[in-house]
Design an enzyme around this catalytic site. Structure first.
Site, PDB file in Angstrom:
ATOM      1  N   ARG A  52       0.808  -1.209   0.000  1.00 17.99           N
ATOM      2  CA  ARG A  52       0.000   0.000   0.000  1.00 17.99           C
ATOM      3  C   ARG A  52       0.856   1.280   0.000  1.00 17.99           C
ATOM      4  NH1 ARG A  52      -2.785  -4.151   1.716  1.00 17.99           N
ATOM      5  NH2 ARG A  52      -0.744  -4.665   2.519  1.00 17.99           N
ATOM      6  N   THR A  53       1.812   1.376   0.921  1.00 16.54           N
ATOM      7  CA  THR A  53       2.589   2.607   1.053  1.00 16.54           C
ATOM      8  C   THR A  53       3.430   2.834  -0.197  1.00 16.54           C
ATOM      9  OG1 THR A  53       2.737   2.084   3.405  1.00 16.54           O
ATOM     10  CG2 THR A  53       4.155   3.842   2.596  1.00 16.54           C
ATOM     11  N   LYS A  82      25.277  -5.462   3.905  1.00 13.84           N
ATOM     12  CA  LYS A  82      26.624  -5.706   4.430  1.00 13.84           C
ATOM     13  C   LYS A  82      27.403  -4.405   4.570  1.00 13.84           C
ATOM     14  CE  LYS A  82      26.788  -9.919   1.813  1.00 13.84           C
ATOM     15  NZ  LYS A  82      27.096 -10.089   0.407  1.00 13.84           N
ATOM     16  N   ARG A 102      11.601   2.719   3.836  1.00 17.57           N
ATOM     17  CA  ARG A 102      11.080   1.845   4.903  1.00 17.57           C
ATOM     18  C   ARG A 102      12.234   0.971   5.380  1.00 17.57           C
ATOM     19  NH1 ARG A 102       5.578  -1.624   4.917  1.00 17.57           N
ATOM     20  NH2 ARG A 102       4.790   0.499   5.155  1.00 17.57           N
ATOM     21  N   HIS A 130       5.086   5.357  11.616  1.00 14.08           N
ATOM     22  CA  HIS A 130       4.653   5.266  10.211  1.00 14.08           C
ATOM     23  C   HIS A 130       3.822   6.528   9.972  1.00 14.08           C
ATOM     24  CE1 HIS A 130       3.488   3.811   6.412  1.00 14.08           C
ATOM     25  NE2 HIS A 130       2.940   2.653   6.718  1.00 14.08           N
TER      26      HIS A 130
HETATM   27  N1   CP Z   1      -0.762   0.015   5.624  1.00 17.84           N
HETATM   28  C1   CP Z   1       0.499  -0.243   5.233  1.00 17.84           C
HETATM   29  O1   CP Z   1       1.471   0.362   5.706  1.00 17.84           O
HETATM   30  O2   CP Z   1       0.618  -1.238   4.300  1.00 17.84           O
HETATM   31  P1   CP Z   1       1.962  -1.686   3.572  1.00 17.84           P
HETATM   32  O3   CP Z   1       2.797  -2.425   4.597  1.00 17.84           O
HETATM   33  O4   CP Z   1       1.512  -2.608   2.465  1.00 17.84           O
HETATM   34  O5   CP Z   1       2.677  -0.483   3.065  1.00 17.84           O
END
Ligand code: CP
Length: 312
Positions: A52-53, A82, A102, A130
């Site tokens: 999604r993100t 590494k 991420r 998040h």
């Molecule tokens: N809601 C959300 O963060 O989904 P993802 O992990 O798929 O990005």
């Protein structure tokens, strides 16, 4: 340079500006999008999976005329893991205009921001935060309740996770908020968040043994914000998972008991925490919530890159 790293960096005024921009970008998108980010490159740097993100940031960039550098991750990052994380960021930041990151460890978005020559957007750093998910959650509340002040919210499920943490930091900026935290001990809300809420005079209660499919706990609230209780917490004890989810899933009876004006939100992905009936219930807005993520992330990209459509 504006890095989007954590919820605490926003003011209420910033949030209003971002939400107004998100709404205007929705209209622009409905008219065919815009080219205001033409020539800009977004790099997706995901050290753990995302659907999604990642896709909504990439779609947001493409809808505004920009380009993306993306990867299926594991193969490329096996060598990066590494090496020095900061070196990876410096190299990638030379090739792009914004990095959406991420990482599986807390604090890595800030570490990236310390060395990057382009804006870093935190798309989830371990269990810490998040913020962009929480921004779209907050936008959804604002839009469906006509404002966030005075909102009562039941947060159910995994409250130790980054989305709930960021959302609590945001909610603490508003007046008259009351929160019920409903979770097993295993995934209860962390002490640092409780202390933050107390400092900001947010009323909250904690419930670890809900009865009767959550009926009494959700019937008065404006928002039920439910998150997945991951089976990973119960790796060797699937029976325990089944027993636990029975207590912390929203039952059909609870759905019937909820206020007509209330909304059910979920950041997705979901597992067994919602009843079959909820998808056809007008109060279930989790797919719209997900769609709003596109508008909010378009607004975030315009803001961090200081590029806006001409006819806003
Ligand atoms: N809601 C959300 O963060 O989904 P993802 O992990 O798929 O990005």
């Amino acid at each position: 340079m504006f890095h989007l790293l954590e919820a605490q960096q926003f003011t209420k005024r910033n949030l209003r500006e971002l939400f107004d921009l998100s709404s205007r970008l929705e209209t622009i998108l409905a008219r065919g999008g815009d080219e205001c980010l033409k020539g800009k490159i977004l790099t997706s740097l995901y050290f753990t999976p995302s659907l999604r993100t990642r896709f909504s940031f990439e779609a947001a960039m493409l809808r505004l005329g920009g380009s993306i550098l993306s990867t299926e991750a594991a193969d490329i990052f096996s060598s990066e893991l590494k090496g020095r994380f900061e070196d990876t960021i410096q190299v990638v930041s030379e090739m792009s205009d914004v990095i959406v990151l991420r990482h599986y460890e807390s604090g890595f978005a800030k570490r990236a921001a310390a060395v990057s020559c382009v804006p870093i957007i935190n798309a989830g750093d371990g269990p810490a935060q998040h913020p962009t998910q929480a921004l779209l959650d907050l936008y959804t509340i604002d839009r469906h309740l006509g404002g966030v002040d005075g909102c009562s919210i039941a947060m159910v499920g995994d409250l130790s996770g980054r989305t709930v943490r960021s959302l609590c930091y945001f909610l603490a900026k508003f007046h008259g908020i009351s929160i019920s935290f409903i979770s097993p001990d295993l995934t209860e809300i962390k002490d640092d968040i409780k202390e933050y809420l107390q400092r900001h005079k947010v009323r909250f209660t904690e419930i670890t043994n809900p009865k009767d499919g959550l009926v009494d706990l959700v019937k008065e609230v404006d928002v039920v914000h439910i998150t997945q209780l991951s089976k990973e917490y119960f790796t060797d004890h699937l029976e325990d998972y089944k027993k636990t989810i029975r207590n912390y899933a929203l039952s059909a009876k609870a759905l019937r008991a909820m206020k007509r004006s209330a909304v059910i939100m979920h950041p997705l992905p979901r597992a067994d925490e919602l009843p079959d009936e909820s998808d056809s219930d007008p109060r279930a807005i989790y797919f719209r919530q997900n769609r709003y993520g596109l508008y909010v992330r378009m607004a975030i990209l315009c803001t961090v890159l200081s590029c806006y459509p001409k006819f806003l």
